[in-house]
Enzyme design. Structure first.
Site, PDB file in Angstrom:
ATOM      1  N   LYS A   1       0.822  -1.215   0.000  1.00 54.14           N
ATOM      2  CA  LYS A   1       0.000   0.000   0.000  1.00 54.14           C
ATOM      3  C   LYS A   1       0.858   1.268   0.000  1.00 54.14           C
ATOM      4  CE  LYS A   1      -2.331  -0.938   3.878  1.00 54.14           C
ATOM      5  NZ  LYS A   1      -1.806  -2.239   4.276  1.00 54.14           N
TER       6      LYS A   1
ATOM      7  N   ARG B   1      -9.828   0.464   8.563  1.00 56.15           N
ATOM      8  CA  ARG B   1      -9.389  -0.892   8.923  1.00 56.15           C
ATOM      9  C   ARG B   1     -10.483  -1.660   9.646  1.00 56.15           C
ATOM     10  NH1 ARG B   1      -3.543   0.445   9.000  1.00 56.15           N
ATOM     11  NH2 ARG B   1      -2.340  -1.470   9.180  1.00 56.15           N
TER      12      ARG B   1
ATOM     13  N   ARG C   1      11.354  -6.394   5.476  1.00 58.77           N
ATOM     14  CA  ARG C   1      11.226  -4.961   5.765  1.00 58.77           C
ATOM     15  C   ARG C   1      11.710  -4.652   7.175  1.00 58.77           C
ATOM     16  NH1 ARG C   1       5.356  -2.213   5.214  1.00 58.77           N
ATOM     17  NH2 ARG C   1       5.065  -2.930   7.331  1.00 58.77           N
TER      18      ARG C   1
ATOM     19  N   ARG D   1      11.637  -1.377  11.553  1.00 62.44           N
ATOM     20  CA  ARG D   1      10.304  -1.049  12.074  1.00 62.44           C
ATOM     21  C   ARG D   1       9.942  -2.042  13.171  1.00 62.44           C
ATOM     22  NH1 ARG D   1       4.924   0.060   8.422  1.00 62.44           N
ATOM     23  NH2 ARG D   1       3.777  -1.029  10.038  1.00 62.44           N
TER      24      ARG D   1
ATOM     25  N   ARG E   1      -0.743  -9.141  13.578  1.00 57.96           N
ATOM     26  CA  ARG E   1      -1.323  -8.150  12.653  1.00 57.96           C
ATOM     27  C   ARG E   1      -2.103  -8.838  11.543  1.00 57.96           C
ATOM     28  NH1 ARG E   1       3.967  -5.570  11.220  1.00 57.96           N
ATOM     29  NH2 ARG E   1       2.872  -4.239   9.739  1.00 57.96           N
TER      30      ARG E   1
END
Ligand code: AMP
Length: 189
Positions: free
Chosen positions: A14, A89, A128, A134, A145
């Site tokens: 996204k 969401r 990532r 992160r 998640r």
């Protein structure tokens, strides 16, 4: 105004695709995840509250997110349009977005569902996490998640089909190929 919702599981691309859409169509970008990470970095009260949820892989409460969204949206002046990245969401957030836009004489133009298989999402997010550091891109939090995505967020697919603005995008392939499909969907609005 062109109001695009970019939708998909964590790791579906996204953020990356939003940057290219912003560049090509000259619209504003609201990434609720980026807004929250900036608040955390700045050590604000909102940031402190958000961190607790983010580190657990949970969603921030709807009322809080809806207020944030409206204030960022209203900060854009003379905007050609907005891309909503990471919002809504939940069904409650989708309803609130619809209402917020309707109050301003607007509506969602298209909802782009970036569809990527689960194993690929895991691989991308772990990579990532290693590259960007992160904090919520670690295996344990990623699993939570993804569960949250399936239980609270995926029902929005049917919700937006019902609204008549749903567009499926095959999220596997080259970045350019996916972007070309996205452009076609937006240009058909
Ligand atoms: P993202 O960068 O979009 O993956 O968001 C990172 C984290 O921020 C999520 O796992 C949630 O904890 C929180 N978050 C971002 N957007 C929302 C939202 N619309 N509603 C609730 N929580 C959110």
């Amino acid at each position: 105004m062109l109001n695009v919702v970019i939708f998909g599981a964590p790791g579906s691309g996204k953020g990356t695709q939003s940057e290219r859409i912003v560049e090509k169509f000259g619209i504003n970008h609201i990434s609720t995840g980026d807004v929250l990470r900036a608040e955390i970095k700045n050590g604000t009260e909102l940031g402190k509250t958000a961190k607790g949820y983010i580190d657990q892989g949970q969603l921030i409460p709807d009322e809080l997110m809806i207020d944030i969204l409206a204030s960022v949206f209203d900060s854009f002046k003379d905007s050609k349009g907005v891309i909503f990245d990471g919002f809504p969401r939940t069904i409650a957030q989708a309803g609130a977005l619809k209402q917020m836009l309707a109050d301003r004489g607007q509506a969602v133009s298209v909802m782009l569902d970036l569809d990527v298989p689960e194993e690929e999402l895991m691989t991308r997010l772990i990579k990532r996490g290693q590259e960007s550091g992160r904090a919520d891109d670690n295996e344990e939090t990623i699993k939570k998640r993804l569960l949250v995505y399936h239980s609270q967020t995926a029902p929005l697919i049917d919700w937006y089909k019902n609204e008549g603005v749903y567009k499926h995008i095959q999220g596997l392939g080259t970045m350019d190929g996916i972007f070309a499909d996205i452009c076609k969907a937006i240009e058909n609005v």
